[in-house]
Motif scaffolding. Structure first.
Motif, short mmCIF file in Angstrom:
data_model
loop_
_atom_site.label_atom_id
_atom_site.label_comp_id
_atom_site.label_asym_id
_atom_site.label_seq_id
_atom_site.Cartn_x
_atom_site.Cartn_y
_atom_site.Cartn_z
N LYS A 34 0.86 -1.18 0.00
CA LYS A 34 0.00 0.00 0.00
C LYS A 34 0.90 1.23 0.00
O LYS A 34 1.42 1.63 1.03
N ALA A 35 1.07 1.79 -1.19
CA ALA A 35 1.95 2.95 -1.31
C ALA A 35 1.37 4.16 -0.59
O ALA A 35 0.18 4.42 -0.66
N THR A 36 2.22 4.86 0.15
CA THR A 36 1.79 6.08 0.83
C THR A 36 1.63 7.20 -0.18
O THR A 36 2.57 7.46 -0.94
N PRO A 37 0.46 7.85 -0.22
CA PRO A 37 0.34 8.95 -1.18
C PRO A 37 1.26 10.12 -0.77
O PRO A 37 1.28 10.51 0.40
N ILE A 38 2.02 10.62 -1.72
CA ILE A 38 2.93 11.72 -1.46
C ILE A 38 2.65 12.83 -2.46
O ILE A 38 2.47 12.55 -3.65
N ALA A 39 2.58 14.07 -1.97
CA ALA A 39 2.30 15.20 -2.85
C ALA A 39 3.32 15.23 -3.97
O ALA A 39 4.52 15.22 -3.72
N ALA A 40 2.84 15.26 -5.20
CA ALA A 40 3.77 15.10 -6.32
C ALA A 40 4.06 16.40 -7.04
O ALA A 40 4.87 16.43 -7.93
N ARG A 41 3.41 17.47 -6.63
CA ARG A 41 3.48 18.66 -7.48
C ARG A 41 4.85 19.30 -7.49
O ARG A 41 5.31 19.80 -8.48
N CYS A 42 5.52 19.27 -6.36
CA CYS A 42 6.77 20.03 -6.26
C CYS A 42 7.72 19.30 -5.33
O CYS A 42 7.32 18.72 -4.33
N THR A 43 9.00 19.32 -5.66
CA THR A 43 9.99 18.61 -4.86
C THR A 43 9.97 19.04 -3.40
O THR A 43 10.04 18.22 -2.50
N VAL A 44 9.84 20.35 -3.18
CA VAL A 44 9.88 20.84 -1.81
C VAL A 44 8.68 20.33 -1.03
O VAL A 44 8.80 19.87 0.11
N PHE A 45 7.49 20.37 -1.67
CA PHE A 45 6.29 19.87 -1.00
C PHE A 45 6.41 18.37 -0.79
O PHE A 45 6.03 17.84 0.27
N ALA A 46 6.91 17.67 -1.79
CA ALA A 46 7.04 16.22 -1.69
C ALA A 46 7.93 15.87 -0.51
O ALA A 46 7.65 14.96 0.26
N GLU A 47 9.00 16.65 -0.35
CA GLU A 47 9.94 16.38 0.71
C GLU A 47 9.32 16.60 2.08
O GLU A 47 9.45 15.77 2.98
N SER A 48 8.58 17.70 2.23
CA SER A 48 7.98 17.94 3.55
C SER A 48 6.87 16.94 3.81
O SER A 48 6.65 16.50 4.94
N ASP A 49 6.17 16.55 2.74
CA ASP A 49 5.12 15.55 2.88
C ASP A 49 5.73 14.22 3.35
O ASP A 49 5.19 13.55 4.23
N LEU A 50 6.87 13.89 2.75
CA LEU A 50 7.54 12.64 3.09
C LEU A 50 7.95 12.62 4.57
O LEU A 50 7.72 11.64 5.28
N VAL A 51 8.52 13.71 5.03
CA VAL A 51 8.93 13.78 6.43
C VAL A 51 7.71 13.61 7.34
O VAL A 51 7.73 12.82 8.29
N HIS A 52 6.62 14.30 6.97
CA HIS A 52 5.41 14.21 7.77
C HIS A 52 4.88 12.78 7.83
O HIS A 52 4.57 12.26 8.90
N LYS A 53 4.84 12.12 6.67
CA LYS A 53 4.32 10.75 6.62
C LYS A 53 5.19 9.80 7.45
O LYS A 53 4.70 8.90 8.12
N ALA A 54 6.50 10.02 7.39
CA ALA A 54 7.40 9.18 8.18
C ALA A 54 7.16 9.40 9.67
O ALA A 54 7.13 8.45 10.45
N GLN A 55 6.94 10.66 10.05
CA GLN A 55 6.75 10.99 11.46
C GLN A 55 5.47 10.39 12.02
O GLN A 55 5.39 10.08 13.20
#
Lengths: 308, 315
Positions: free
Chosen positions: B161-182
């Motif tokens: 089950k892949a975690t949805p990650i914001a794909a629009r922008c690298t910066v958003f994707a990165e902060s989204d990734l950190v949030h999902k990990a947390q």
């Protein structure tokens, strides 16, 4: 009295008219130099991030003129009535400049194009003459004379372009606002790359204005902006005589972003390249895009010739 | 002695080299990191290629270069063809898959789509003002997650089950990734989500408005990431071919172009012993202040560029 003219935005469209008008009235003027890195840097520093590259460049030119002249010429254009509207920056730029440089003792000279008056442009120039303390008859003569010079210059451009269209090389129609494509810093390098690639750039904005305005509706009937109507109208005039089309815009131009999308969707019989300029350093990316676009056209042509 | 043709593709992240023979067979190839020094990378590349050729009777008769440092390396190697990477990739891909209609290419810092009809490039697009969803984005995220980029795809495949990650922008994707990990998403789900984000980003930006027709070929460094390949197949609903040599396509393409040019002048590997250096300076002759780059071969200037006007021309 010396009038300063920023070599940016509407200058590229009205240079003949402005210069001849002032010359005829015996008024001195100075032009800011061709756009360079320093002008762009200063212009960007005075601009908000969201404003377009062309407006940023404009502010750089205004800054260069400060302290070098008595007045800086900045006309206001709002709309051309039934001929369409313009991008709001042409209406706003006067106030933008006046406010940004308000503590630099700046004097602005302006004329407004008011579509409710007949002979719109003439009325505006007569008013301009009045501000400059010239008699109405003097201003009228100067305006009519300048109009002749402008007309001649445009005819010359058209004739020269017709000559270029006869050349036995690949021809690329470049659709771009004059203030972008004729800017030495952001436009000229593109034309140079095209010439280095052994192609002939054909400038859309040089197309006969009336003919272009009569033609734009063939592609879209609902374009609000007069500048874009003229550009789009040049496509039916030149399309069959060129091998490809380049849409060049300055980041983040609102009207162009919409119009370019329409063009990409509606013009299917010529290769189109959408080129966005944002003043970034290094021309490698630009070269890659232009070179590969021309490769596509060349390969296609070779294949067609091979088949025949 | 038979003839060989050398193609070099010098990208922002990796440098690729291919030597083909007269029948277009790959006789030697190498892939290594550019490490910010294209001149040095090419020397290392040439040393390896030379070793691979040691036993064969091949003489290099022409060189082609492509990639973002194509001009520099073209000057260094005396290349007869210096071509943009779009044309090189298209030619390379078509030599492996003659039927290809769509080429998806994701490299270190750029991504492109190339559409082909009847063996001819009819359209292409490249990422313009944004490098979101390219190889360097993936490798920095891999570092953040403490996994090897080489394992990235394999880990992604473990996810159900892949975690949805914001794909629009690298910066958003990165902060989204950190949030999902947390908030406790599993690592493999995040990795799979990143692969999907890269693909969604690509299709929304570079692939926007383009008609993707099968057969689709995926190449460039990121094509080695099986997670991204799978994500492409899922989102496109069609098979996506990845050649074992997919990372070498650009170099192969420019080797073919160099061969096709018929310009021949012998190339010797001993340029690895010659010192090449670049010197940059700011031209002060006008207010453009262009950065001029001069290329020296043993203290002798062989090429220069960067000037916007005649004032800055180096003779």
């Amino acid at each position: 009295m010396i009038i300063g003219i920023p070599r940016a935005l509407l200058y590229h469209k009205y240079k003949h008219l402005w210069k001849s008008f002032f010359k005829e009235l015996g008024i001195d003027y100075i032009l800011s130099p061709d756009t360079n890195k320093e002008i762009l840097r200063k212009g960007s520093a005075y601009s908000i991030d969201e404003s377009c590259l062309s407006s940023k460049i404009y502010l750089g030119h205004v800054e260069w003129l400060l302290d070098k002249c008595d007045y800086i010429l900045i006309p206001r254009f709002s709309d051309y009535s039934r001929n369409g509207t313009v991008c709001p920056k042409f209406l706003a730029i006067y106030d933008v400049v006046a406010n940004i440089f308000r503590d630099r003792s700046i004097n602005l000279l302006s004329y407004s194009i008011n579509p409710k008056v007949t002979h719109v442009e003439m009325a505006a120039f007569l008013k301009l003459g009045k501000i400059l303390n010239k008699k109405k008859s003097q201003s009228l003569y100067a305006y009519l004379n300048a109009k002749q010079v402008e007309k001649k210059a445009h005819l010359l451009e058209i004739t020269e372009q017709e000559r270029l269209l006869q050349e036995n090389k690949l021809k690329i129609l470049v659709l771009a606002h004059r203030y972008n494509i004729f800017d030495k810093y952001i436009g000229e390098p593109i034309l140079n790359i095209l010439r280095e690639q052994e192609t002939v750039p054909i400038i859309g904005d040089i197309a006969p204005q009336k003919e272009a305005i009569a033609n734009y509706a063939q592609i879209s009937e609902t374009l609000p902006w007069v500048c874009n109507r003229e550009l789009v109208g040049s496509i039916p005039i030149y399309k069959d005589r060129v091998d490809g089309i380049i849409l060049m815009s300055a980041f983040p131009c609102g009207p162009d972003s919409l119009v370019n999308e329409i063009l990409i969707r509606r013009i299917k019989d010529k290769p189109i390249l959408n080129l966005m300029i944002d003043g970034q350093e290094g021309k490698a990316g630009m070269e890659t895009r232009l070179e590969s676009f021309i490769d596509i056209i060349r390969f296609k042509k070779d294949e067609q010739n091979g088949r025949n | 002695m038979s003839k060989g043709y050398l193609g070099i593709d010098i990208g922002s992240i990796s440098t690729k080299g291919v030597i083909i023979d007269e029948n277009n067979n790959i006789k030697a190839s190498e892939y290594l990191w550019t490490e910010g020094d294209p001149l040095k990378a090419v020397k290392r590349l040439l040393s390896t290629l030379k070793l691979q050729l040691a036993d064969s009777q091949i003489r290099i008769v022409t060189v082609g270069t492509t990639g973002s440092a194509r001009k520099l390396i073209g000057a260094m190697t005396g290349a007869s063809v210096v071509k943009n990477e779009i044309t090189a990739h298209a030619i390379g891909a078509m030599s492996i898959h003659p039927e290809v209609r769509t080429i998806i290419e994701i490299g270190g810092q750029d991504s492109k789509i190339i559409l082909i009809e009847n063996g001819i490039v009819i359209d292409y697009a490249m990422n313009t003002l944004c490098a979101a969803g390219t190889g360097s984005f993936l490798s920095s995220q891999a570092q953040r997650l403490h996994i090897n980029i080489e394992d990235f795809g394999r880990i992604a495949l473990q996810s159900t089950k892949a975690t949805p990650i914001a794909a629009r922008c690298t910066v958003f994707a990165e902060s989204d990734l950190v949030h999902k990990a947390q908030i406790g998403h599993k690592k493999e789900d995040i990795v799979a989500g990143l692969c999907k984000a890269v693909v969604a980003n690509y299709l929304n930006n570079v692939g926007k408005g383009k008609k993707i027709i099968s057969p689709v070929v995926f190449q460039g460094g990121v094509s080695k990431n099986i997670g991204v390949v799978k994500a492409f197949e899922e989102l496109l609903g069609m098979p996506v071919a990845v050649d074992p040599n997919s990372h070498l396509t650009g170099a192969l393409g420019v080797a073919l172009l160099a061969k096709k040019s018929r310009v021949e002048k012998d190339f010797f590997f001993d340029i690895t012993d010659i010192e090449f250096k670049t010197v940059g300076y700011d031209c002060k002759k006008c207010s453009n202040n262009c950065e001029i780059i001069c290329i020296y071969r043993e203290d002798q200037i062989i090429d220069a560029w960067g000037n916007k006007c005649e004032n800055g021309a180096v003779h």
